[in-house]
Motif scaffolding. Structure first.
Motif: not given
Length: 142
Positions: A1, A16-17, A20, A125-126, A129, A133
């Motif tokens: 990532l 980013t937060d 993404c 990026c989603q 990410r 998780q």
């Protein structure tokens, strides 16, 4: 990532937060835990890695187009794809041999083909990410 984000440039590096956030994307459910039956865990893992493999194909294709000189990123994507294919192969053998499961219904994410540059970067990026998780959750189950 982190390699992917570095190559995307602004605004992905600084926001980013927001950009993404994987909450709006499709990702296969991973609803198993340490008390789940082993068979159920292996089927969930298979679905997860099959989805990831297809997503990595989309992300790699997009990055080859958008960042053809980003050797480190492309190498990481190719190596992750190879590892994922190996895991799928091992899970296929395990499901067949231990549980007589020869086919698993798998859902795939949305293709980025035909989307604009920004959307391709954002979808990549989603997915990555969300993968970070979910893979942490999967490791805890095992």
């Amino acid at each position: 990532l982190s390699s992917q984000l570095k190559c995307q440039g602004e605004p992905f590096s600084s926001e980013t937060d927001k950009l993404c956030n994987p909450s709006g994307i499709f990702f296969p459910a991973f609803r198993v835990n340490r008390t789940s039956e082993r068979k159920e865990v292996m089927v969930a893992m298979y679905k997860l890695f099959a989805f990831l493999n297809a997503s990595l194909g989309n992300i790699t294709r997009d990055q080859e187009e958008l960042n053809p000189t980003a050797k480190e990123l492309l190498d990481r994507l190719h190596n992750t794809t190879k590892t994922t294919r190996g895991l799928i192969s091992n899970l296929t053998c395990l499901l067949c041999k231990n549980y007589n499961i020869f086919q698993v219904d798998v859902s795939y994410g949305e293709s980025s083909k035909g989307k604009g540059t920004f959307k391709k970067k954002q979808q990549g990026c989603q997915v990555l990410r969300k993968y970070v998780q979910v893979i942490g959750q999967a490791a805890r189950v095992l």
